[in-house]
Every structure is written in structure tokens, then in C-alpha cells.
Design a protein around this motif. Sequence first.
Motif, PDB file in Angstrom:
ATOM      1  N   THR A 131       0.797  -1.235   0.000  1.00 22.04           N
ATOM      2  CA  THR A 131       0.000   0.000   0.000  1.00 22.04           C
ATOM      3  C   THR A 131       0.821   1.271   0.000  1.00 22.04           C
ATOM      4  OG1 THR A 131      -0.119  -0.089   2.423  1.00 22.04           O
ATOM      5  CG2 THR A 131      -1.897  -1.153   1.183  1.00 22.04           C
ATOM      6  N   LYS A 132       2.105   1.203   0.341  1.00 23.83           N
ATOM      7  CA  LYS A 132       2.906   2.427   0.380  1.00 23.83           C
ATOM      8  C   LYS A 132       4.354   2.139  -0.005  1.00 23.83           C
ATOM      9  CE  LYS A 132       3.883   2.054   5.343  1.00 23.83           C
ATOM     10  NZ  LYS A 132       3.790   2.741   6.653  1.00 23.83           N
ATOM     11  N   THR A 133       5.055   3.188  -0.396  1.00 21.16           N
ATOM     12  CA  THR A 133       6.474   3.084  -0.725  1.00 21.16           C
ATOM     13  C   THR A 133       7.280   3.023   0.569  1.00 21.16           C
ATOM     14  OG1 THR A 133       6.200   4.297  -2.797  1.00 21.16           O
ATOM     15  CG2 THR A 133       8.425   4.218  -1.871  1.00 21.16           C
ATOM     16  N   LEU A 134       8.200   2.075   0.635  1.00 27.29           N
ATOM     17  CA  LEU A 134       9.055   1.921   1.812  1.00 27.29           C
ATOM     18  C   LEU A 134      10.488   2.327   1.485  1.00 27.29           C
ATOM     19  CD1 LEU A 134       7.871  -1.446   3.391  1.00 27.29           C
ATOM     20  CD2 LEU A 134       7.184   0.878   3.985  1.00 27.29           C
ATOM     21  N   TYR A 135      11.203   2.798   2.509  1.00 23.04           N
ATOM     22  CA  TYR A 135      12.581   3.246   2.337  1.00 23.04           C
ATOM     23  C   TYR A 135      13.490   2.551   3.344  1.00 23.04           C
ATOM     24  CZ  TYR A 135      10.386   7.046  -0.267  1.00 23.04           C
ATOM     25  OH  TYR A 135       9.641   7.779  -1.159  1.00 23.04           O
ATOM     26  N   SER A 136      14.719   2.297   2.926  1.00 26.46           N
ATOM     27  CA  SER A 136      15.705   1.741   3.853  1.00 26.46           C
ATOM     28  C   SER A 136      16.214   2.860   4.757  1.00 26.46           C
ATOM     29  CB  SER A 136      16.880   1.141   3.080  1.00 26.46           C
ATOM     30  OG  SER A 136      17.649   2.163   2.470  1.00 26.46           O
ATOM     31  N   ILE A 137      16.914   2.480   5.822  1.00 24.64           N
ATOM     32  CA  ILE A 137      17.563   3.488   6.640  1.00 24.64           C
ATOM     33  C   ILE A 137      18.764   4.021   5.864  1.00 24.64           C
ATOM     34  CG2 ILE A 137      16.819   2.387   8.780  1.00 24.64           C
ATOM     35  CD1 ILE A 137      19.719   1.409   9.117  1.00 24.64           C
ATOM     36  N   TYR A 138      19.396   5.095   6.347  1.00 24.88           N
ATOM     37  CA  TYR A 138      20.550   5.644   5.641  1.00 24.88           C
ATOM     38  C   TYR A 138      21.668   5.975   6.620  1.00 24.88           C
ATOM     39  CZ  TYR A 138      18.762  10.188   7.210  1.00 24.88           C
ATOM     40  OH  TYR A 138      18.327  11.237   7.967  1.00 24.88           O
ATOM     41  N   ASN A 139      22.857   6.066   6.096  1.00 27.25           N
ATOM     42  CA  ASN A 139      24.032   6.429   6.874  1.00 27.25           C
ATOM     43  C   ASN A 139      23.978   7.924   7.165  1.00 27.25           C
ATOM     44  OD1 ASN A 139      26.572   7.149   7.822  1.00 27.25           O
ATOM     45  ND2 ASN A 139      27.681   5.871   6.365  1.00 27.25           N
ATOM     46  N   LYS A 140      23.734   8.288   8.415  1.00 24.90           N
ATOM     47  CA  LYS A 140      23.554   9.701   8.759  1.00 24.90           C
ATOM     48  C   LYS A 140      24.845  10.504   8.664  1.00 24.90           C
ATOM     49  CE  LYS A 140      19.524   8.921  11.683  1.00 24.90           C
ATOM     50  NZ  LYS A 140      18.923   9.077  13.038  1.00 24.90           N
ATOM     51  N   ASN A 141      25.983   9.836   8.720  1.00 24.12           N
ATOM     52  CA  ASN A 141      27.255  10.544   8.573  1.00 24.12           C
ATOM     53  C   ASN A 141      27.602  10.774   7.112  1.00 24.12           C
ATOM     54  OD1 ASN A 141      27.782  10.644  11.382  1.00 24.12           O
ATOM     55  ND2 ASN A 141      28.488   8.524  11.319  1.00 24.12           N
ATOM     56  N   GLY A 142      27.239   9.820   6.269  1.00 30.24           N
ATOM     57  CA  GLY A 142      27.530   9.957   4.852  1.00 30.24           C
ATOM     58  C   GLY A 142      28.988   9.682   4.523  1.00 30.24           C
ATOM     59  N   VAL A 143      29.288   9.718   3.230  1.00 26.24           N
ATOM     60  CA  VAL A 143      30.648   9.519   2.738  1.00 26.24           C
ATOM     61  C   VAL A 143      31.151  10.852   2.186  1.00 26.24           C
ATOM     62  CG1 VAL A 143      32.089   8.306   1.063  1.00 26.24           C
ATOM     63  CG2 VAL A 143      30.223   7.100   2.215  1.00 26.24           C
ATOM     64  N   LYS A 144      32.325  11.257   2.644  1.00 28.53           N
ATOM     65  CA  LYS A 144      32.863  12.571   2.299  1.00 28.53           C
ATOM     66  C   LYS A 144      33.803  12.498   1.094  1.00 28.53           C
ATOM     67  CE  LYS A 144      35.787  16.253   4.249  1.00 28.53           C
ATOM     68  NZ  LYS A 144      36.567  16.672   5.444  1.00 28.53           N
ATOM     69  N   ALA A 145      33.720  13.533   0.232  1.00 31.88           N
ATOM     70  CA  ALA A 145      34.665  13.683  -0.873  1.00 31.88           C
ATOM     71  C   ALA A 145      34.765  15.160  -1.215  1.00 31.88           C
ATOM     72  CB  ALA A 145      34.224  12.875  -2.088  1.00 31.88           C
ATOM     73  N   VAL A 146      35.932  15.575  -1.655  1.00 34.14           N
ATOM     74  CA  VAL A 146      36.150  16.976  -2.019  1.00 34.14           C
ATOM     75  C   VAL A 146      36.088  17.094  -3.540  1.00 34.14           C
ATOM     76  CG1 VAL A 146      37.769  18.915  -1.952  1.00 34.14           C
ATOM     77  CG2 VAL A 146      37.575  17.375   0.009  1.00 34.14           C
ATOM     78  N   ALA A 147      35.266  18.024  -4.010  1.00 31.15           N
ATOM     79  CA  ALA A 147      35.146  18.240  -5.447  1.00 31.15           C
ATOM     80  C   ALA A 147      36.481  18.734  -6.003  1.00 31.15           C
ATOM     81  CB  ALA A 147      34.044  19.255  -5.747  1.00 31.15           C
ATOM     82  N   MET A 148      36.876  18.155  -7.105  1.00 27.00           N
ATOM     83  CA  MET A 148      38.142  18.535  -7.719  1.00 27.00           C
ATOM     84  C   MET A 148      38.159  20.033  -8.030  1.00 27.00           C
ATOM     85  SD  MET A 148      39.774  17.180 -11.307  1.00 27.00           S
ATOM     86  CE  MET A 148      40.031  15.514 -10.724  1.00 27.00           C
TER      87      MET A 148
END
Length: 427
Positions: free
Chosen positions: A218-235
Motif C-alpha cells: 500500500t505504500k512506498t518503503l525506504y531503507s535506513i541511511y548512513n547519517k554521517n555519509g561519505v565525504k569527498a572533495v570536489a576537484m
Amino acid sequence: MKRKLKMVFWGLCMAMLLAGNISVCQAAAAQTTSKDQAGGEKPGRVSLKSVSVVSGDNMRITWNPVSGAQRYQIYRKQSGTWKKIGTCKSTKLSYTDKTTLVGAKYQYRVRAYAKIGGKAVYGTFSKASAVVTQNFYGKPVSISSVKSSDPKTMEIKWKARAKATGYVIYRRTEDTAWKKIKTVKKVTSYTDKNLVGGTAYYYTVRALSKANAKAGITKTLYSIYNKNGVKAVAMRDKWEQLLYDYSNDGETNQLVFVKYTGGSSAKVEMYQKSRTDWTCILACDGYVGANGIGKQIEGDRKTPTGTFNLTSAFGIKKNPGAKMSYVRVNKYLYWCGDAQYYNRLVDVREKPHVCSGEHLIDYVPHYYYGMFLDYNKDCVYKKGSAIFLHCTGSNPYTGGCIAVSQDNMIKIIQNAEPGAKICIYSM
């Protein structure tokens, strides 16, 4: 006497008969025991232990062992119908259902069975489990890489979740909260665009499973997520990178950028550093060699490419207020092109010879004001000489130098300090 003999005879017969019956009973009993050992007894009723969501976004059913079981059958109920979904050996007391749909509701039951006398004998089904929903397992999507391949983009890659129908990509910076930037279909990569070079970005991804009315979802479900995330610096682009590289260099507080735009044209910018921060204090048009940049040899009419030191200021006119040493040009000064003193400033009074290089005082108005570069500082003969930053003349090009208007040349001289560098590259 005869009567006694008859009674003895019949007694013996009865004893023999009884002995024969006992043997028959013992044989029958032995045969029955042998069948039980070969076929086993009818299995008992299974008792479920648990039904739970497990890794892989699947459902696992566990139960207690049942005496007499040779195998177990697992049934699942969905939309009101029971269906056998698997069988396992009696040594195994769990089953993982990998055919579930995220968001769908299920019930499970298990029964044991054995073969007795060549026929399958089934135990009673367990009680049906409570209704359970197949949710995403409590594990975030695994990001495998975040990489910048140019100053404005970042490619994010992640590991697939088998039962996801799509993914949501989120981004944040050091100073901003998580923001949804894109919802994608069943792919495992995304390229984020229009970024700022040198900025640190964080990324996280959530799996999603869309509502599916046919499957009772009946509804769309979502997984949990990494609240810290993955860091990268734009070139950074080459100009941002240069500013970054020299931000902590205590000996360099000015950078002059010559951004070649094609032909003999360039954009010239001067940056002043305060602590580790840079400010553009001058921006103007400029010219380079008639044949562009990328000097290889004397006379190719190209301006060198690279980063060089501005070693000192010079000019036919008097010092306009240089912070660096200033060489006032006179009739004795040459920038030598001879092998003996190649690519050096020579006073012919000190080194008498007929110099074939540039007689500086003759270059009017080009050398009213200028700055020397340390291009070819090893003075390799014929590699190129007399490469300066100087005033423009009547032509929209140079013989291999960099030229700006006289007013802008004076401003550069007035700001440049020892350690100042000039960076010449294509845009």
C-alpha cells in the motif's frame, strides 16, 4: 494306568503347542519392531520460534525440532492463499524466504513429514505465524565510491539492494543539512553536477520499494541511511588548485594568473593573500605570444606554460613604487641572447661584447614598466629567453611575453612582493 498315560501325552502336546505360539508371537513382535526402525513414527506438530526480517531484505522462519521428522515443509500465506515455498532436511531448523516483496504482508507455517512403509506421513501444521511485513533490513545502502573527475561533478557508486525498485541520493556540506538531490531507478551510480571545486561534500543513499497494489503493497518503503555519509572533495580547477596549494606558503602572498583563452588573448588576474584567504585585486585583458602558449624553442613566438617566479621589476621610466627590487633601464643593459650569457641581464660595461640580445631601452612603450620571469633559469641555450611581463604595444600579441596595459602593469608592480609568482595555463 492307561488313563494316566493319555493325560501325560496330551500335556506334552499342549506344552509343544504353547511353545510354538510363543515363537510365532516373538517373530511377529520382532518384525513389527524392524518396521518401526526402518520407517520411523509419525512426526509430531511443529512449533514455530520466530519469523523476522534478515540481511538481504529477506524473511527467515525458525522452528523447534520434532521427533520422527525426516524433512520439513515451509508454507507461506499471501492474499489469503497458502503455498508451499520450500523444503529442508530435518537437521536444519530455519528457512530463508528470498522471494518476498518489500512492503508485502505474509504468514508462515511449517510441518514435518517422514516416509513410513514407503508412504509419506505428515505431521500437523504449526500454528500460523502472526502477519509480518517484509521491510528493508536495518542496514543502510553501502556506498562503494565517491569520486570527482572534474571540478564541477561527483560520481557516487553504491552496492545494489536486490529488492529495491529505486534509490534516493542525498547530499550535504559542512554547513548545510541533508537535501534530496535525485531519485533514480534501479541503477547503482549517479553523477552530481554543478558543484564548487574544492568544496567538501557528503553523500548518502537510501533504497526504496514502490507501492504495488497488485501485490498488496500500500505504500512506498525506504531503507535506513548512513547519517554521517561519505565525504569527498570536489576537484578544483587548475586556478582554484593553485590558490589552495599556495594558501599555506608563507613565502608567496601574490599570484598573477594568465588564463589563456585562444589566439594570443588571455585574461590576467592578480590575487593577494591574507593569512590563507585569497582576494582578486586586479582583473584585465592581456596578450601572449602571437602563436599562443607552450614555448619549446627560441623564436617560436609562443609564451611558456607553467608557474614561474617574478624575480624583480624593471622599466625605462622611474620606479612607480615597487615593493620588489627595481631595475631602471639604461643604454648599457641588454637581455643577452648569446651562448656565453644566454637569458641573462647584462651590463656591457661590465661584460664588454657585442650583444645580440634585446637592448631593453629600445622597446618603447613595451618596457616602460615590466617584471622579469625566471623562465629557463638554467639558461639552456636556445630554449627561450627574454620572457617578461610588460606593457602592451601597438600589436595584440607579443613575441613570447605577457603584456597588459600600462596602468595595470604599474598596479602589479606596486603590489608584487618577493615570492610573487605568475601562472600561465589554458583556461
